[in-house]
Write a protein that holds these residues in place. Sequence first.
Motif, mmCIF file in Angstrom:
data_model
loop_
_atom_site.group_PDB
_atom_site.id
_atom_site.type_symbol
_atom_site.label_atom_id
_atom_site.label_comp_id
_atom_site.label_asym_id
_atom_site.label_seq_id
_atom_site.Cartn_x
_atom_site.Cartn_y
_atom_site.Cartn_z
ATOM 1 N N MET A 56 0.826 -1.197 0.000
ATOM 2 C CA MET A 56 0.000 0.000 0.000
ATOM 3 C C MET A 56 0.863 1.251 0.000
ATOM 4 O O MET A 56 0.586 2.230 -0.715
ATOM 5 N N GLY A 57 1.929 1.226 0.782
ATOM 6 C CA GLY A 57 2.841 2.360 0.832
ATOM 7 C C GLY A 57 3.513 2.616 -0.503
ATOM 8 O O GLY A 57 3.646 3.765 -0.937
ATOM 9 N N ILE A 58 3.954 1.557 -1.182
ATOM 10 C CA ILE A 58 4.591 1.733 -2.489
ATOM 11 C C ILE A 58 3.624 2.372 -3.474
ATOM 12 O O ILE A 58 3.986 3.312 -4.208
ATOM 13 N N LEU A 59 2.389 1.896 -3.508
ATOM 14 C CA LEU A 59 1.420 2.432 -4.464
ATOM 15 C C LEU A 59 1.077 3.890 -4.154
ATOM 16 O O LEU A 59 0.890 4.701 -5.070
ATOM 17 N N ARG A 60 1.012 4.234 -2.888
ATOM 18 C CA ARG A 60 0.802 5.645 -2.528
ATOM 19 C C ARG A 60 2.025 6.480 -2.911
ATOM 20 O O ARG A 60 1.891 7.623 -3.358
ATOM 21 N N GLU A 118 -7.462 19.181 -12.285
ATOM 22 C CA GLU A 118 -7.583 20.633 -12.164
ATOM 23 C C GLU A 118 -6.842 21.143 -10.935
ATOM 24 O O GLU A 118 -6.200 22.202 -10.962
ATOM 25 N N ALA A 119 -6.922 20.384 -9.848
ATOM 26 C CA ALA A 119 -6.256 20.792 -8.608
ATOM 27 C C ALA A 119 -4.755 20.548 -8.663
ATOM 28 O O ALA A 119 -3.971 21.323 -8.105
ATOM 29 N N ARG A 120 -4.351 19.486 -9.329
ATOM 30 C CA ARG A 120 -2.928 19.136 -9.456
ATOM 31 C C ARG A 120 -2.777 18.186 -10.644
ATOM 32 O O ARG A 120 -3.549 17.236 -10.779
ATOM 33 N N GLN A 121 -1.757 18.434 -11.456
ATOM 34 C CA GLN A 121 -1.470 17.510 -12.543
ATOM 35 C C GLN A 121 -1.231 16.124 -11.969
ATOM 36 O O GLN A 121 -0.296 15.908 -11.200
ATOM 37 N N SER A 122 -2.097 15.169 -12.334
ATOM 38 C CA SER A 122 -2.052 13.841 -11.714
ATOM 39 C C SER A 122 -1.988 12.776 -12.799
ATOM 40 O O SER A 122 -3.021 12.355 -13.335
ATOM 41 N N ASP A 123 -0.778 12.335 -13.097
ATOM 42 C CA ASP A 123 -0.598 11.307 -14.116
ATOM 43 C C ASP A 123 -0.878 9.913 -13.570
ATOM 44 O O ASP A 123 -1.297 9.023 -14.304
ATOM 45 N N MET A 124 -0.639 9.718 -12.264
ATOM 46 C CA MET A 124 -0.916 8.439 -11.620
ATOM 47 C C MET A 124 -1.887 8.676 -10.468
ATOM 48 O O MET A 124 -1.595 9.435 -9.543
ATOM 49 N N VAL A 125 -3.059 8.048 -10.563
ATOM 50 C CA VAL A 125 -4.102 8.224 -9.548
ATOM 51 C C VAL A 125 -4.398 6.868 -8.915
ATOM 52 O O VAL A 125 -4.621 5.870 -9.613
ATOM 53 N N LEU A 126 -4.396 6.839 -7.595
ATOM 54 C CA LEU A 126 -4.695 5.632 -6.830
ATOM 55 C C LEU A 126 -6.061 5.786 -6.175
ATOM 56 O O LEU A 126 -6.309 6.760 -5.464
ATOM 57 N N VAL A 127 -6.939 4.811 -6.404
ATOM 58 C CA VAL A 127 -8.268 4.812 -5.795
ATOM 59 C C VAL A 127 -8.284 3.761 -4.692
ATOM 60 O O VAL A 127 -8.009 2.586 -4.942
ATOM 61 N N GLU A 128 -8.607 4.193 -3.473
ATOM 62 C CA GLU A 128 -8.635 3.272 -2.335
ATOM 63 C C GLU A 128 -10.049 3.058 -1.790
ATOM 64 O O GLU A 128 -10.210 2.508 -0.703
ATOM 65 N N GLY A 129 -11.048 3.475 -2.524
ATOM 66 C CA GLY A 129 -12.413 3.112 -2.124
ATOM 67 C C GLY A 129 -13.222 4.239 -1.561
ATOM 68 O O GLY A 129 -12.809 5.389 -1.623
ATOM 69 N N GLY A 130 -14.439 3.817 -1.203
ATOM 70 C CA GLY A 130 -14.926 2.458 -0.975
ATOM 71 C C GLY A 130 -15.617 1.812 -2.173
ATOM 72 O O GLY A 130 -15.489 2.249 -3.323
ATOM 73 N N PRO A 131 -16.431 0.764 -1.861
ATOM 74 C CA PRO A 131 -17.061 -0.034 -2.901
ATOM 75 C C PRO A 131 -18.001 0.744 -3.824
ATOM 76 O O PRO A 131 -18.071 0.434 -5.019
ATOM 77 N N LEU A 132 -18.724 1.741 -3.313
ATOM 78 C CA LEU A 132 -19.575 2.552 -4.190
ATOM 79 C C LEU A 132 -18.738 3.337 -5.187
ATOM 80 O O LEU A 132 -19.073 3.432 -6.374
ATOM 81 N N LEU A 133 -17.642 3.893 -4.710
ATOM 82 C CA LEU A 133 -16.739 4.630 -5.585
ATOM 83 C C LEU A 133 -16.143 3.697 -6.631
ATOM 84 O O LEU A 133 -16.040 4.037 -7.815
ATOM 85 N N MET A 134 -15.756 2.488 -6.223
ATOM 86 C CA MET A 134 -15.208 1.526 -7.164
ATOM 87 C C MET A 134 -16.234 1.144 -8.219
ATOM 88 O O MET A 134 -15.888 0.932 -9.386
ATOM 89 N N GLY A 135 -17.499 1.059 -7.824
ATOM 90 C CA GLY A 135 -18.545 0.763 -8.793
ATOM 91 C C GLY A 135 -18.599 1.796 -9.898
ATOM 92 O O GLY A 135 -18.747 1.464 -11.082
ATOM 93 N N ASP A 136 -18.438 3.064 -9.535
ATOM 94 C CA ASP A 136 -18.447 4.132 -10.530
ATOM 95 C C ASP A 136 -17.242 4.036 -11.459
ATOM 96 O O ASP A 136 -17.367 4.235 -12.678
ATOM 97 N N PHE A 137 -16.067 3.753 -10.910
ATOM 98 C CA PHE A 137 -14.869 3.666 -11.747
ATOM 99 C C PHE A 137 -14.943 2.487 -12.713
ATOM 100 O O PHE A 137 -14.555 2.599 -13.884
ATOM 101 N N PHE A 138 -15.461 1.357 -12.256
ATOM 102 C CA PHE A 138 -15.629 0.225 -13.162
ATOM 103 C C PHE A 138 -16.742 0.495 -14.180
ATOM 104 O O PHE A 138 -16.607 0.141 -15.353
ATOM 105 N N ALA A 139 -17.821 1.133 -13.745
ATOM 106 C CA ALA A 139 -18.928 1.398 -14.655
ATOM 107 C C ALA A 139 -18.510 2.309 -15.797
ATOM 108 O O ALA A 139 -18.909 2.104 -16.960
ATOM 109 N N GLU A 140 -17.699 3.307 -15.496
ATOM 110 C CA GLU A 140 -17.251 4.246 -16.521
ATOM 111 C C GLU A 140 -15.969 3.798 -17.215
ATOM 112 O O GLU A 140 -15.436 4.519 -18.062
#
Length: 282
Positions: A78-82, A197-219
């Motif tokens: 988890m630390g490496i991915l962050r 918009e807030a910060r140039q983000s080339d690598m984004v890590l999503v840590e949840g929760g499950p509702l948020l993950m549903g949106d990322f998979f759906a889109e």
Amino acid sequence: MTELTPLETLLGVEQGDDLPLPDRLAGFYGRLRFPTTGGQYVISNFVTTLDGVVALMAPGHESGGAVSGYNNHDRMVMGILRAVSDAVVVGAGTLRSVPEHLWTAEFIFPSLADEYAQLRTSLGKPEPPLNVIVTSSGNLVADLRVFQSRDVPVLIVTTPRGAKRIDALSMPPSVKVIAVEEDGPVGAGAILNATNEARQSDMVLVEGGPLLMGDFFAERRLHEQFITLAPQVAGRDGSVERPGLVSGKRFAPDDPRWGALVSVKRAGDHLFLRYSFMQPDS
């Protein structure tokens, strides 16, 4: 707690460039590669039980640590991915479950703080990752550590209705708020646009929760999923919801999301799985 020993690589078909892991991190994890896409790359990281529970939803056992058995290898990964990410995205429910948390590498595994900092410096990311909190309603508490400590940059992504509620909380000036939708839940694409918009983000890590993950998979906004498979069976009896990786969306059998296995690593009885969900036109 488990002693931190090198992960055993059982399968590895990663593609792309090697990341400059410091020797100690490379000794624990092995090689870490990510494909070069030329655009924003989105990954997620979860821990789950053998029966698919990602949150026990029991008082005093709200965090992912209760699912992993507070496994040090899980925290190290988890630390490496962050450490390699420009931004870490969590939902308000996740924030409420761990109110003292900061989404940084050194917070989750302090004993490797120097190595994580060295990795971020090598990647040209000397500042902590942007902590992105997603809430449609704006139902937050202003005195949480992530908002008040100023140890990390914070972005709240919400709706216009939620922004009005947050304005009344008198958040510190260091907390940026972006309202992205008129009605309904905040979608994955809108979250990523606001993050950029807030910060140039080339690598984004999503840590949840499950509702948020549903949106990322759906889109279809997720490129890779990292999953720690913990060797416990949590069970469900219907008295309380024990969510899986995704909630609020149904894909199979009509529109399933199939992943391609990228790597399998092992530490004792824990497995560390990595799946690609890259689309053909990505």
